[in-house]
Design a protein around this motif. Structure first.
Motif, short mmCIF file in Angstrom:
data_model
loop_
_atom_site.label_atom_id
_atom_site.label_comp_id
_atom_site.label_asym_id
_atom_site.label_seq_id
_atom_site.Cartn_x
_atom_site.Cartn_y
_atom_site.Cartn_z
N PHE A 223 -7.63 9.58 9.84
CA PHE A 223 -7.66 10.90 9.19
C PHE A 223 -6.81 10.90 7.91
O PHE A 223 -7.24 11.38 6.85
CB PHE A 223 -7.16 11.94 10.20
N LEU A 224 -5.60 10.33 8.00
CA LEU A 224 -4.71 10.28 6.84
C LEU A 224 -5.26 9.35 5.76
O LEU A 224 -5.08 9.61 4.56
CB LEU A 224 -3.31 9.84 7.28
N ARG A 225 -5.93 8.28 6.18
CA ARG A 225 -6.55 7.37 5.19
C ARG A 225 -7.64 8.09 4.39
O ARG A 225 -7.81 7.84 3.20
CB ARG A 225 -7.11 6.14 5.90
N GLN A 226 -8.35 8.98 5.05
CA GLN A 226 -9.37 9.77 4.33
C GLN A 226 -8.71 10.65 3.27
O GLN A 226 -9.23 10.79 2.16
CB GLN A 226 -10.14 10.64 5.32
N ILE A 227 -7.56 11.21 3.61
CA ILE A 227 -6.84 12.05 2.65
C ILE A 227 -6.34 11.21 1.48
O ILE A 227 -6.48 11.61 0.30
CB ILE A 227 -5.68 12.79 3.34
N LEU A 228 -5.80 10.04 1.76
CA LEU A 228 -5.33 9.16 0.68
C LEU A 228 -6.49 8.75 -0.23
O LEU A 228 -6.31 8.63 -1.45
CB LEU A 228 -4.64 7.92 1.26
N ALA A 229 -7.66 8.53 0.36
CA ALA A 229 -8.83 8.18 -0.44
C ALA A 229 -9.21 9.33 -1.38
O ALA A 229 -9.53 9.12 -2.56
CB ALA A 229 -10.00 7.83 0.46
N LYS A 230 -9.15 10.56 -0.86
CA LYS A 230 -9.44 11.74 -1.70
C LYS A 230 -8.44 11.87 -2.84
O LYS A 230 -8.75 12.40 -3.91
CB LYS A 230 -9.44 13.01 -0.85
N PRO B 266 -2.91 6.85 -3.86
CA PRO B 266 -1.61 6.75 -4.54
C PRO B 266 -0.79 5.57 -4.05
O PRO B 266 0.03 5.03 -4.79
CB PRO B 266 -0.92 8.08 -4.19
N ASP B 267 -1.02 5.13 -2.81
CA ASP B 267 -0.26 4.03 -2.22
C ASP B 267 -0.57 2.70 -2.88
O ASP B 267 0.14 1.71 -2.63
CB ASP B 267 -0.55 3.94 -0.72
N GLN B 268 -1.60 2.65 -3.72
CA GLN B 268 -1.94 1.41 -4.41
C GLN B 268 -1.35 1.35 -5.82
O GLN B 268 -1.60 0.40 -6.56
CB GLN B 268 -3.46 1.25 -4.46
N LEU C 180 4.27 9.47 -0.74
CA LEU C 180 3.37 8.53 -1.41
C LEU C 180 2.89 9.08 -2.75
O LEU C 180 2.79 8.34 -3.74
CB LEU C 180 2.19 8.20 -0.50
N VAL C 181 2.62 10.38 -2.79
CA VAL C 181 2.17 11.01 -4.05
C VAL C 181 3.34 11.13 -5.03
O VAL C 181 3.20 10.83 -6.23
CB VAL C 181 1.56 12.40 -3.76
N ALA C 182 4.50 11.56 -4.53
CA ALA C 182 5.67 11.72 -5.42
C ALA C 182 6.09 10.39 -6.02
O ALA C 182 6.49 10.33 -7.20
CB ALA C 182 6.83 12.33 -4.64
N PHE C 183 5.99 9.32 -5.26
CA PHE C 183 6.33 8.00 -5.79
C PHE C 183 5.36 7.59 -6.90
O PHE C 183 5.76 6.99 -7.90
CB PHE C 183 6.31 6.96 -4.67
N GLN C 184 4.09 7.92 -6.73
CA GLN C 184 3.12 7.64 -7.79
C GLN C 184 3.45 8.44 -9.04
O GLN C 184 3.43 7.92 -10.15
CB GLN C 184 1.71 7.97 -7.31
N THR D 47 2.76 6.42 8.40
CA THR D 47 2.95 5.49 7.27
C THR D 47 1.93 4.36 7.28
O THR D 47 1.71 3.71 6.26
CB THR D 47 4.37 4.87 7.30
N ASN D 48 1.27 4.14 8.42
CA ASN D 48 0.32 3.03 8.53
C ASN D 48 -1.03 3.37 7.89
O ASN D 48 -1.96 2.55 7.92
CB ASN D 48 0.12 2.62 9.99
N ALA D 49 -1.13 4.55 7.29
CA ALA D 49 -2.36 4.91 6.58
C ALA D 49 -2.48 4.17 5.24
O ALA D 49 -3.54 4.18 4.62
CB ALA D 49 -2.39 6.42 6.34
N ILE D 50 -1.42 3.50 4.81
CA ILE D 50 -1.44 2.82 3.51
C ILE D 50 -2.37 1.61 3.52
O ILE D 50 -2.71 1.08 4.57
CB ILE D 50 -0.02 2.34 3.11
N SER D 51 -2.73 1.19 2.32
CA SER D 51 -3.43 -0.09 2.16
C SER D 51 -2.44 -1.21 2.46
O SER D 51 -1.25 -0.97 2.69
CB SER D 51 -3.96 -0.22 0.73
#
Length: 438
Positions: free
Chosen positions: A29-36, A40-42, A131-135, A155-159
């Motif tokens: 679910f969190l990975r879907q949000i990061l994709a949207k 930012p984790d990349q 993750l967003v603030a760091f970006q 935290t495991n939602a990251i690439s």
């Protein structure tokens, strides 16, 4: 109170306070949000850290070393001591109200209209906001500490991270992670992803090593076990630790470590192995700066001295492994000396095993109730347990009105060379962080 602070406080109040880490569907679910959000984790290099004990110290050392070498560093850790924003640090400073709110709003704007903010737990929100603030801050590196477990942690939602570090693994959160080392290690190993390199802290159980090696092989990634460390303690006291260290991935050097506690030496060996790996992979790190970072580092709540003569120590050991490590350090720092303990536990922790470590060393014990009311073990119940299970003398067991009175009474009865240790839970010791005498 500024407008940003008011908005921040309302956001925190409205967030879902439940732990959702036990649910298997949270990470996808969190990975879907990061994709949207455009992943930012990349946007930076991540060092992901899992383990039972040592995550905070390992993360703090790495962050300090990278910052001292002029890299911009984001650091996500938990729990906080005084302010929840401490969990999200950029170049050593906790995130501002403005940056927090901006990251929250950016995330919210990318979510579907029918999405309820309370669908995410507060820890999941903090992870995404970090993750967003760091970006947005354009950091070079992110030190990302797992909150609980690994496989199902937010935290495991990251690439795939640049490095996956596994600190010491032992029993903790068994109701969620499992009651065997195999199950616990399997959860921690869940952060190992194809495209990463794994570094494992020293002194792991053989089962842990087997599980981690299997996971690394399945993901086809290199794994480095930190072993064959040659270590010579030159000085070890309440002011810090001086040592000479070398190993397969550690050039022979002498370090002055600002942190105290024997258990920090395994963390140091892990960090220095990671530093060598980074140096071999185009990360410019100067040895003198690395030494300076380690010498100057202090970490709140980890063998943190808040007063001398008598010595008062805060330590967040919150499981049996941490308790054993704390006792070993106390026996080396204050040999043949009985200790005054201020104890406060969470009811869902294995406090019986922790008491088994502490009470043989205890001169006096003050029972306390941590501020985490939903999970706190009541101090009256703790007093009964100590007397029933350990036959501890009533004359040396104190049950004061509140935590601050406990410390005041303990100090009033202490000799100048005595040692007072406040431990049992981060939720307990954080109540004393504002009471620093030095």
């Amino acid at each position: 109170m500024s407008n940003e602070q008011q908005v921040y406080q309302k956001l925190i109040t409205d967030m879902n306070q439940h732990m959702l880490v036990a649910d298997d569907n949270r990470v996808p679910f969190l990975r879907q949000i990061l994709a949207k959000l455009g992943h930012p984790d990349q946007a930076y290099k991540i060092i992901h850290i899992a383990g039972t004990n040592g995550k905070g110290s390992t993360g703090a050392m790495l962050a300090a070393i990278l910052q001292e070498n002029d890299y911009h560093v984001g650091h996500f850790s938990s729990p906080a001591m005084l302010d929840d924003r401490e969990q999200i640090r950029i170049d050593g400073q906790m995130i501002s109200y403005t940056a927090f709110v901006q990251a929250y709003q950016l995330i919210n704007d990318h979510l579907s209209a029918d999405f309820a903010a309370t669908s995410l737990s507060i820890f999941e929100w903090f992870t995404l906001i970090a993750l967003v603030a760091f970006q947005q801050a354009k950091v070079d590196f992110v030190i990302l500490e797992v909150g609980l477990g690994g496989m199902n942690d937010a935290t495991n939602a990251i690439s795939a991270p640049l490095l996956a570090l596994i600190t010491h693994i032992d029993y903790d959160h068994t109701r969620i992670l499992g009651h065997t080392i195999r199950k616990i290690a399997t959860q921690k190993a869940g952060i190992i992803k194809t495209g990463s390199t794994v570094i494992v802290a020293p002194h792991q159980k053989q089962m842990t090593r087997n599980v981690l090696r299997t996971a690394a092989n399945q993901q086809q990634v290199p794994i480095h076990f930190v072993t064959n460390i040659h270590l010579k303690l030159l000085a070890h006291n309440f002011e810090g630790t001086k040592l000479q260290i070398s190993g397969p991935m550690i050039p022979n050097h002498t370090y002055q470590l600002g942190l105290i506690g024997r258990f920090q030496l395994d963390n140091l060996a892990t960090v220095l192995s990671a530093v060598t790996w980074l140096s071999q992979h185009d990360v410019q790190l100067n040895e003198q700066r690395t030494q300076r970072a380690l010498a100057n580092l202090k970490i709140a709540g980890r063998m943190q001295i808040i007063q001398r003569h008598p010595t008062v120590i805060l330590d967040g050991a919150h499981n049996s492994d941490g308790a054993k490590q704390l006792v070993q350090s106390l026996q080396q720092l204050a040999p043949n000396q009985k200790i005054t303990f201020l104890l406060g536990f969470l009811a869902d922790k294995n406090y019986l095993e922790m008491l088994q470590s502490y009470l043989p060393l205890a001169k006096t014990v003050y029972v306390n109730t941590p501020s985490q009311h939903q999970r706190a073990l009541d101090k009256d119940e703790l007093a009964k347990v100590i007397q029933k299970h350990f036959s501890f003398s009533k004359d040396h067991l104190f049950n004061e009105a509140d935590v601050h009175t406990s410390l005041q009474v303990a100090l009033a009865h202490a000799e100048v060379d005595d040692v007072i240790v406040i431990t049992g839970s981060f939720y307990f010791i954080k109540q004393f962080e504002g009471d620093q005498h030095v």
